[in-house]
Design a protein around this motif. Structure first.
Motif, PDB file in Angstrom:
ATOM      1  N   SER A  33     229.188  72.676 100.918  1.00 60.48           N
ATOM      2  CA  SER A  33     228.931  72.373  99.549  1.00 60.48           C
ATOM      3  C   SER A  33     227.401  71.882  99.651  1.00 60.48           C
ATOM      4  CB  SER A  33     229.965  71.302  99.229  1.00 60.48           C
ATOM      5  OG  SER A  33     229.775  70.158  99.841  1.00 60.48           O
ATOM      6  N   GLN A  34     226.883  71.304  98.234  1.00 55.41           N
ATOM      7  CA  GLN A  34     226.139  70.718  98.064  1.00 55.41           C
ATOM      8  C   GLN A  34     225.791  69.487  98.871  1.00 55.41           C
ATOM      9  OE1 GLN A  34     223.112  71.855  96.652  1.00 55.41           O
ATOM     10  NE2 GLN A  34     221.851  70.253  97.171  1.00 55.41           N
ATOM     11  N   THR A 216     222.114  83.190 108.619  1.00 58.39           N
ATOM     12  CA  THR A 216     221.768  83.458 107.191  1.00 58.39           C
ATOM     13  C   THR A 216     222.498  84.566 106.718  1.00 58.39           C
ATOM     14  OG1 THR A 216     219.654  84.105 107.547  1.00 58.39           O
ATOM     15  CG2 THR A 216     219.982  81.731 107.134  1.00 58.39           C
ATOM     16  N   ALA A 221     227.085  80.677 102.121  1.00 64.48           N
ATOM     17  CA  ALA A 221     226.475  79.505 101.513  1.00 64.48           C
ATOM     18  C   ALA A 221     225.003  79.465 101.854  1.00 64.48           C
ATOM     19  CB  ALA A 221     227.181  78.103 102.115  1.00 64.48           C
ATOM     20  N   SER A 222     224.455  80.058 102.836  1.00 62.08           N
ATOM     21  CA  SER A 222     223.006  79.672 103.390  1.00 62.08           C
ATOM     22  C   SER A 222     222.194  81.015 102.681  1.00 62.08           C
ATOM     23  CB  SER A 222     222.895  80.115 104.877  1.00 62.08           C
ATOM     24  OG  SER A 222     223.455  81.135 105.358  1.00 62.08           O
ATOM     25  N   ASN A 223     222.823  81.870 101.940  1.00 66.68           N
ATOM     26  CA  ASN A 223     222.005  82.852 101.393  1.00 66.68           C
ATOM     27  C   ASN A 223     222.377  83.226  99.988  1.00 66.68           C
ATOM     28  OD1 ASN A 223     224.244  84.632 101.153  1.00 66.68           O
ATOM     29  ND2 ASN A 223     224.108  85.401 103.240  1.00 66.68           N
ATOM     30  N   CYS A 224     223.016  82.076  99.116  1.00 71.72           N
ATOM     31  CA  CYS A 224     223.394  82.154  98.056  1.00 71.72           C
ATOM     32  C   CYS A 224     224.273  83.333  97.561  1.00 71.72           C
ATOM     33  CB  CYS A 224     222.234  82.328  96.830  1.00 71.72           C
ATOM     34  SG  CYS A 224     220.959  80.799  97.241  1.00 71.72           S
ATOM     35  N   HIS A 225     225.307  83.714  98.579  1.00 71.69           N
ATOM     36  CA  HIS A 225     226.284  84.458  98.334  1.00 71.69           C
ATOM     37  C   HIS A 225     225.649  85.909  98.095  1.00 71.69           C
ATOM     38  CE1 HIS A 225     229.443  81.809  98.886  1.00 71.69           C
ATOM     39  NE2 HIS A 225     228.709  80.799  98.283  1.00 71.69           N
ATOM     40  N   VAL A 226     224.572  86.340  98.613  1.00 74.31           N
ATOM     41  CA  VAL A 226     223.978  87.476  97.949  1.00 74.31           C
ATOM     42  C   VAL A 226     224.535  88.793  98.100  1.00 74.31           C
ATOM     43  CG1 VAL A 226     222.929  87.876 100.086  1.00 74.31           C
ATOM     44  CG2 VAL A 226     221.606  88.674  98.096  1.00 74.31           C
ATOM     45  N   CYS A 229     226.873  88.704  95.081  1.00 73.55           N
ATOM     46  CA  CYS A 229     226.192  88.711  93.903  1.00 73.55           C
ATOM     47  C   CYS A 229     225.842  90.221  93.711  1.00 73.55           C
ATOM     48  CB  CYS A 229     225.058  87.771  93.948  1.00 73.55           C
ATOM     49  SG  CYS A 229     225.571  86.037  93.753  1.00 73.55           S
TER      50      CYS A 229
END
Length: 267
Positions: A33-34, A216, A221-226, A229
């Motif tokens: 998480s953040q 990554t 979480a380290s790649n913004c759920h690319v 998305c």
């Protein structure tokens, strides 16, 4: 002994199974998480890479939840990954945490060495039980990756993308809770059929290859759920590496299956 470990993709599911099979109490760190990121950044060297910082956040959260033993992979590689455990141990000790750091070193293609390392970790488990735990954990990892690859293919084509993701997440939870290989296989087969039978669009989709640094790619979480998305934007993503590739190459020395990465290096 209350064991924890760092997150990397869905590796936490087979790791929980492995350590429970070794008769250890498992305290998995909370999902990244953040807060995890902030803890890692705060207490790691500024120049350290993102994976090390996320690992640090994982460990701090796990120790705060009562873990007293951290299991980390070691070994060699193109970066400083083999030194992570030593750096993280010193930082955590300076922060006042009382724990044991266990580093699983790459067995140099001798599976018996890893088996003995795990047997030493799970002192109450026999060698046979350690072997069964490894085998069951591997079966769960393979089943999860079949689901991941099916999601990567089906999500961009699905009419109802929320439903597709719900089936996937429900299957993950069921595999996490499964107590036998037969149960894992049944869950995977039923979920795969459900995903593949979901109504799909007929149009062609854009196909994208995801490459880059191992962690990554593997940790959303380290790649913004690319990958997820892009799937929702009707693009099919294929990753250049999966968790089972990393486990096979770094922990099992390529024992479980032929390594494409070693072929590339040798050529």
């Amino acid at each position: 002994m209350k064991v924890s470990f760092p997150h990397m993709g869905h590796l936490y599911i087979p790791l929980k199974t492995l350590f429970k099979g070794l008769k250890l109490e498992v305290i998995a760190p909370p999902p990244i998480s953040q807060k995890t990121m902030e803890l890692g950044v705060k207490y790691s060297p500024e120049f350290a890479c993102l994976p090390l910082k996320i690992n640090m956040g994982n460990f701090i959260e796990a120790l705060e939840q009562g873990a007293d033993t951290i299991v980390m992979a070691g070994g060699w590689g193109p970066c400083r990954f083999g030194y992570y455990a030593q750096v993280e141990r010193e930082i955590l000790q300076e922060l006042g945490y009382d724990f044991k750091m266990v580093v699983l070193e790459a067995p140099d293609s001798r599976i018996s060495e890893l088996l003995l390392q795990l047997k030493a970790l799970g002192e109450k488990a026999s060698v046979r039980e350690a072997y069964k735990a490894i085998r069951f954990a591997w079966k769960k990892l393979v089943a999860i990756e079949k689901l991941e690859k099916t999601l990567e293919y089906c999500l961009p084509r699905a009419i109802d993308k929320n439903y597709m993701e719900t089936v996937f997440e429900r299957a993950l939870q069921a595999i996490d809770e499964a107590e036998s290989q037969q149960e894992v296989e049944k869950i995977a087969q039923e979920s795969l059929r459900e995903m593949e039978k979901s109504p799909c669009k007929g149009a062609e989709v854009l196909k994208i290859g995801l490459v880059g640094e191992i962690y990554t790619i593997l940790e959303p979480a380290s790649n913004c759920h690319v990958a997820r998305c892009l799937g929702r934007l009707d693009a099919q993503v294929s990753r250049s590496i999966y968790v089972s590739d990393w486990v096979n190459d770094h922990l099992f020395g390529g024992y479980l299956r032929k390594s494409n990465h070693k072929q590339i290096i040798q050529s």
